[in-house]
Design a protein around this motif. Sequence first.
Motif, PDB file in Angstrom:
ATOM      1  N   VAL A 246       4.557  -3.967  -3.446  1.00 43.25           N
ATOM      2  CA  VAL A 246       3.474  -3.840  -4.414  1.00 43.25           C
ATOM      3  C   VAL A 246       3.826  -2.759  -5.427  1.00 43.25           C
ATOM      4  N   GLY A 247       3.656  -3.062  -6.709  1.00 47.01           N
ATOM      5  CA  GLY A 247       3.866  -2.087  -7.777  1.00 47.01           C
ATOM      6  C   GLY A 247       2.645  -2.015  -8.683  1.00 47.01           C
TER       7      GLY A 247
ATOM      8  N   LEU B  65       6.677   2.292  -5.260  1.00 44.55           N
ATOM      9  CA  LEU B  65       6.480   0.933  -4.768  1.00 44.55           C
ATOM     10  C   LEU B  65       6.061   1.010  -3.305  1.00 44.55           C
ATOM     11  N   ARG B  66       5.114   0.171  -2.937  1.00 43.01           N
ATOM     12  CA  ARG B  66       4.617   0.185  -1.559  1.00 43.01           C
ATOM     13  C   ARG B  66       5.157  -1.033  -0.815  1.00 43.01           C
TER      14      ARG B  66
ATOM     15  N   ASP C  70      -3.890  -0.403 -14.336  1.00 47.87           N
ATOM     16  CA  ASP C  70      -4.405  -1.495 -15.166  1.00 47.87           C
ATOM     17  C   ASP C  70      -3.928  -2.847 -14.650  1.00 47.87           C
ATOM     18  N   ALA C  71      -2.826  -2.847 -13.913  1.00 41.64           N
ATOM     19  CA  ALA C  71      -2.279  -4.085 -13.360  1.00 41.64           C
ATOM     20  C   ALA C  71      -1.581  -3.776 -12.040  1.00 41.64           C
ATOM     21  N   VAL C  72      -1.689  -4.704 -11.102  1.00 46.70           N
ATOM     22  CA  VAL C  72      -1.018  -4.582  -9.807  1.00 46.70           C
ATOM     23  C   VAL C  72      -0.195  -5.845  -9.582  1.00 46.70           C
TER      24      VAL C  72
ATOM     25  N   SER D  44      14.349  -3.706  -7.992  1.00 40.97           N
ATOM     26  CA  SER D  44      14.738  -4.109  -9.349  1.00 40.97           C
ATOM     27  C   SER D  44      13.838  -5.200  -9.920  1.00 40.97           C
ATOM     28  N   PHE D  45      13.013  -5.835  -9.073  1.00 46.19           N
ATOM     29  CA  PHE D  45      12.110  -6.872  -9.567  1.00 46.19           C
ATOM     30  C   PHE D  45      10.956  -6.276 -10.378  1.00 46.19           C
ATOM     31  N   PHE D  46      10.753  -4.967 -10.275  1.00 48.92           N
ATOM     32  CA  PHE D  46       9.628  -4.305 -10.925  1.00 48.92           C
ATOM     33  C   PHE D  46      10.146  -3.469 -12.091  1.00 48.92           C
TER      34      PHE D  46
END
Length: 307
Positions: free
Chosen positions: A92-93, A63-64, A106-108, A48-50
């Motif tokens: 990681v998202g 998500l990894r 475009d963003a990690v 839920s943080f992403f």
Amino acid sequence: MATIMPNRILLITLLPVVAVVLYLEGQKYDPAMISFSLSEYGSGAEASFFPSEIDGYRRTGHLRKYTKENLYEYVNGHAEYFISAGFTGMTVGEYAKEGAGSDKPDAVVDIYDMGKGIHAFGIFADEAGEDPDYIQVGLMGFKTAKIVGFIKGKYYVKINVFDDNVPLEKFAENIDREIGIASGTLPVFSQFPDLGEVVTTRFVREAYRGLDFVHNVVEREYRIRGNRVYVSLVTGEEAEIRKRVKSFLDFFNQSGITYSSIEKNGQTIYKVNDPYEGTWFLVPFPETLFGVYGTVDNAILDSLTKG
């Protein structure tokens, strides 16, 4: 025979449950019916943080998840640094501009679970560098042209962008909001005296000032009337602080470093005549231990011992 990983075993055991749910619903799958939180698989950031979308950039792929065992796959050559700093898990998202048609993000967004807030601060201080461009996000944050890093509770968040048009701070604000825990302040910060202008605050994980028995130190540099004063702080249970003080005194005696005890506002202070550090002061309280270095006068010691 290859060993089946625990996560795979868990997923295999859940398959019959999923099948039953689908059957009872007439084989109409509703993604909202079954939600697997990343927290079920151990430490790390919650899914839920992403957010699914941030200012026109949509989350892509899965998500990894990384643990101590496989962190090297993501930060090869740097994994031991994070693990030794308290790392317990990472998620990681990736995000890409909607409709761009590119398979590259475009963003990690990397969210490190460092176990404790002080550990997250240690990573933040190292990554921010000597003269960071601070921004107001989370408990504290910094920004470069392509990176925002910030801490929130036990999490260290690092956002990398690969396109100048990506709203970097907007990403940080959204992730900060989704984490949702009160940012407040780290309790250790409130224990520092109000001596003057704070120049820097840093975390030293081990061997503070070359002493192999002094670890997990927060040091704050002050500018006071044109002079520099450094205050180090170690916290712990009363018995642990007593043990640390004894380690200092034993070290002084073994190394031939002279010291004396003085009283200030009913508090015992050790004045140390150090051939390497010059004159400095060791100030123990029941659950805190201060070291004061630099240009130290009575007003500074008064402020420290009055609490």
